[in-house]
Design an enzyme around this catalytic site. Structure first.
Site, PDB file in Angstrom:
ATOM      1  N   ASP A 116     -73.053  32.342 -28.560  1.00  0.00           N
ATOM      2  CA  ASP A 116     -71.883  31.606 -28.741  1.00  0.00           C
ATOM      3  C   ASP A 116     -70.987  31.904 -27.520  1.00  0.00           C
ATOM      4  O   ASP A 116     -69.862  31.419 -27.263  1.00  0.00           O
ATOM      5  CB  ASP A 116     -71.121  31.924 -29.923  1.00  0.00           C
ATOM      6  CG  ASP A 116     -71.734  31.334 -31.183  1.00  0.00           C
ATOM      7  OD1 ASP A 116     -72.481  30.529 -31.038  1.00  0.00           O
ATOM      8  OD2 ASP A 116     -71.465  31.807 -32.270  1.00  0.00           O
TER       9      ASP A 116
ATOM     10  N   GLY B 204     -71.081  24.064 -39.163  1.00  0.00           N
ATOM     11  CA  GLY B 204     -72.462  24.195 -39.308  1.00  0.00           C
ATOM     12  C   GLY B 204     -72.831  25.653 -40.315  1.00  0.00           C
ATOM     13  O   GLY B 204     -73.711  25.370 -41.064  1.00  0.00           O
TER      14      GLY B 204
ATOM     15  N   SER C 245     -82.202  31.972 -35.721  1.00  0.00           N
ATOM     16  CA  SER C 245     -80.773  31.249 -35.827  1.00  0.00           C
ATOM     17  C   SER C 245     -80.702  32.136 -37.104  1.00  0.00           C
ATOM     18  O   SER C 245     -81.423  32.302 -37.967  1.00  0.00           O
ATOM     19  CB  SER C 245     -81.099  29.816 -36.366  1.00  0.00           C
ATOM     20  OG  SER C 245     -80.007  29.417 -37.256  1.00  0.00           O
TER      21      SER C 245
ATOM     22  N   LYS D 104     -75.456  22.521 -30.676  1.00  0.00           N
ATOM     23  CA  LYS D 104     -74.099  23.296 -31.281  1.00  0.00           C
ATOM     24  C   LYS D 104     -73.251  22.192 -31.605  1.00  0.00           C
ATOM     25  O   LYS D 104     -73.473  20.915 -31.891  1.00  0.00           O
ATOM     26  CB  LYS D 104     -73.730  24.275 -30.027  1.00  0.00           C
ATOM     27  CG  LYS D 104     -74.795  25.406 -29.936  1.00  0.00           C
ATOM     28  CD  LYS D 104     -74.712  26.253 -31.460  1.00  0.00           C
ATOM     29  CE  LYS D 104     -75.784  27.523 -31.459  1.00  0.00           C
ATOM     30  NZ  LYS D 104     -75.635  28.107 -32.610  1.00  0.00           N
TER      31      LYS D 104
ATOM     32  N   GLN E 286     -78.166  31.253 -38.790  1.00  0.00           N
ATOM     33  CA  GLN E 286     -77.812  30.263 -40.019  1.00  0.00           C
ATOM     34  C   GLN E 286     -79.127  30.008 -40.924  1.00  0.00           C
ATOM     35  O   GLN E 286     -79.049  29.901 -42.101  1.00  0.00           O
ATOM     36  CB  GLN E 286     -77.147  28.939 -39.449  1.00  0.00           C
ATOM     37  CG  GLN E 286     -75.762  29.258 -38.661  1.00  0.00           C
ATOM     38  CD  GLN E 286     -75.326  27.889 -38.349  1.00  0.00           C
ATOM     39  OE1 GLN E 286     -75.759  26.838 -38.421  1.00  0.00           O
ATOM     40  NE2 GLN E 286     -74.056  28.264 -37.678  1.00  0.00           N
TER      41      GLN E 286
ATOM     42  N   ARG F 158     -65.535  26.081 -28.284  1.00  0.00           N
ATOM     43  CA  ARG F 158     -66.049  27.138 -27.122  1.00  0.00           C
ATOM     44  C   ARG F 158     -65.897  26.617 -25.811  1.00  0.00           C
ATOM     45  O   ARG F 158     -65.510  27.207 -24.863  1.00  0.00           O
ATOM     46  CB  ARG F 158     -67.351  27.734 -27.290  1.00  0.00           C
ATOM     47  CG  ARG F 158     -67.126  28.291 -28.844  1.00  0.00           C
ATOM     48  CD  ARG F 158     -68.196  29.388 -29.178  1.00  0.00           C
ATOM     49  NE  ARG F 158     -68.238  29.885 -30.464  1.00  0.00           N
ATOM     50  CZ  ARG F 158     -67.680  30.596 -31.309  1.00  0.00           C
ATOM     51  NH1 ARG F 158     -66.804  31.123 -30.596  1.00  0.00           N
ATOM     52  NH2 ARG F 158     -67.960  30.806 -32.482  1.00  0.00           N
TER      53      ARG F 158
END
Ligand code: S3P
Length: 423
Positions: free
Chosen positions: A307, A85, A157, A334, A159, A380
């Site tokens: 995360d 991502g 975020s 996610k 990102q 994860r």
């Protein structure tokens, strides 16, 4: 299990993606030591090569050379971002300031992840999108002349934030962004400042970037990934004795929210020998076993440990009392529906876990966990349950451990090495 020794973790995933992107935008040769060489990092390198950068093979322990051309080149083919991502969203930002069309796609997990969160603000700046499969991939971006943007993100975020900052860089325009709560990782801001961009954190939560800098070739050492280190910290906390030192880990305050949570849970990981590399703080983490108690993780803390929730949830299943993670709805988008899958898998190994609205509740017990884990290829999740599997008497079967390679090559060997040494 006993822990012992000194261990290193692979390079930081977020920083590796960013230096690959920045190196490709610089005109000339950059050199990156300690970079992550995992599947996700390879996805970034692969698509950047298609866009004209020359990047040497990503091999563990080797310095990577990037030869950038200053601008990106029109790709001949689809850009396959694999499982990543970060690659996709940051690249969309970079492409927004380039006047050609490019089509991005990815694996099954990535194709279903939401992209409107970046295509919407990028459209406001002037980029155009077509062939969008609903909210996800594949999609085609056509960049061009961009306008400045002032934008309040619907979710915190890094990102989204980094995507928009990179659009500001390639479009040469000002960008101001505000995140709703908490501060997401700020690696992009730190790198931009190092290249002379004006990036200001204003008191009312706005981050304002002015295109005053220039991306020039650089040499940089990537610190160890705190998100990877977290799994080893977890294994050490669940151990029965000893102490573990994880050396050379990034300790950027926007990344180590999990340490504050662990402190409330009764653990006391320590930071030793702090230093700095290219604007990023680095240090060793020292951790010893602890008996854990439940805590509440507030919504404002989530961006700083997004995360680490799978690992923290697994630790919560060994802590006295019920731990609540507030407002973790973002986990649904996610690499998997991490929220639903975490709860289901915790129940599958005999723990009490429940999703209530957007909150995750996990109750602890000291019975040995036993059952089968379905990861849906989420690295994860696989690593968190591998850590739980180190508990005495645990019998945990994980359907896919290879997916750990997405962020942590040789995870299994590393986990085995910290336990085996003093047997
Ligand atoms: C990342 C940001 C986070 C994180 C991901 C890496 C980054 O995603 O979960 O592993 O490098 O910017 P969001 O920004 O979507 O929360």
């Amino acid at each position: 299990m006993m822990v012992h020794g000194v261990v290193r973790v692979p390079g930081d995933k977020s920083i590796t993606h960013r230096v690959l992107l920045f190196g490709s935008l610089a005109r000339g040769r950059s050199h990156i030591g300690g970079a992550l060489t995992s599947l996700d990092a390879r996805s970034s390198a692969r698509v950047l090569r298609q866009l004209g950068a020359a990047i040497s093979p990503l091999r563990a322990g080797r310095v990577i050379e990037i030869v950038g051309r200053g601008r990106l080149r029109r790709p001949d083919d689809l850009l396959d971002c694999g499982n990543s991502g970060t690659t996709t969203r940051l690249l969309l930002g970079m492409l927004a300031g380039h006047r050609f069309a490019a089509t991005l796609t990815g694996d099954r997990s990535l194709r279903r992840r939401p992209m409107r969160r970046v295509t919407e603000p990028l459209s406001q700046m002037g980029a155009r999108f077509s062939d969008m499969a609903g909210d996800g991939l594949p999609l085609t971006i056509r960049g061009g002349v961009l306008k400045a943007l002032r934008y309040e993100q619907p979710v915190s975020s890094a990102q989204i934030k980094s995507c928009l900052l990179l659009a500001g860089v390639t479009g040469g325009v000002e960008v101001a962004i505000r995140e709703p709560f908490g501060r997401s990782r700020d690696h992009t801001e730190r790198l931009l400042r190092a290249f002379g961009y004006r990036v200001v954190d204003s008191a009312d939560g706005w981050i304002e970037m002015s295109p005053t800098g220039r991306i020039t070739p650089f040499d940089l050492q990537v610190p160890g990934d705190p998100s990877s280190a977290a799994f080893l910290v977890g294994a050490a906390l669940l151990a029965e004795g000893g102490e573990l030192r994880i050396s050379g880990v990034g300790i950027n305050p926007t990344r180590i929210g999990f340490l504050a949570v662990l402190e409330r849970m009764g653990a006391a990981p320590r930071i030793d020998a702090p230093g700095e590399e290219f604007g990023e703080p680095v240090g060793d983490l020292l951790v010893a076993p602890a008996s854990l108690r439940a805590t509440t993780v507030g919504a404002g803390e989530i961006p700083g440990l997004i995360d680490e929730i799978p690992l923290l949830a697994v630790l919560a299943s060994r802590a006295a009392g019920t731990t609540v993670f507030k407002d973790v709805g973002e986990l649904r988008v996610k690499e998997s529906d991490r929220l639903g899958l975490m709860a289901a898998n915790l129940r599958a190994v005999g723990a009490l876990a429940e999703v209530q609205g957007d909150d995750l509740h996990v109750s602890g017990s000291d019975r040995p966990p036993s059952g089968r884990i379905r990861t849906e290829g989420d690295h994860r999740l696989a690593m968190a349950f591998a850590v739980l599997g180190t508990v005495r008497g645990a019998r945990i079967a994980i359907d896919d451990m290879r997916c750990a390679d997405v962020s942590f090559p040789r995870f299994r060997e590393t986990l085995a090495s910290i336990r085996a040494r003093d047997r």
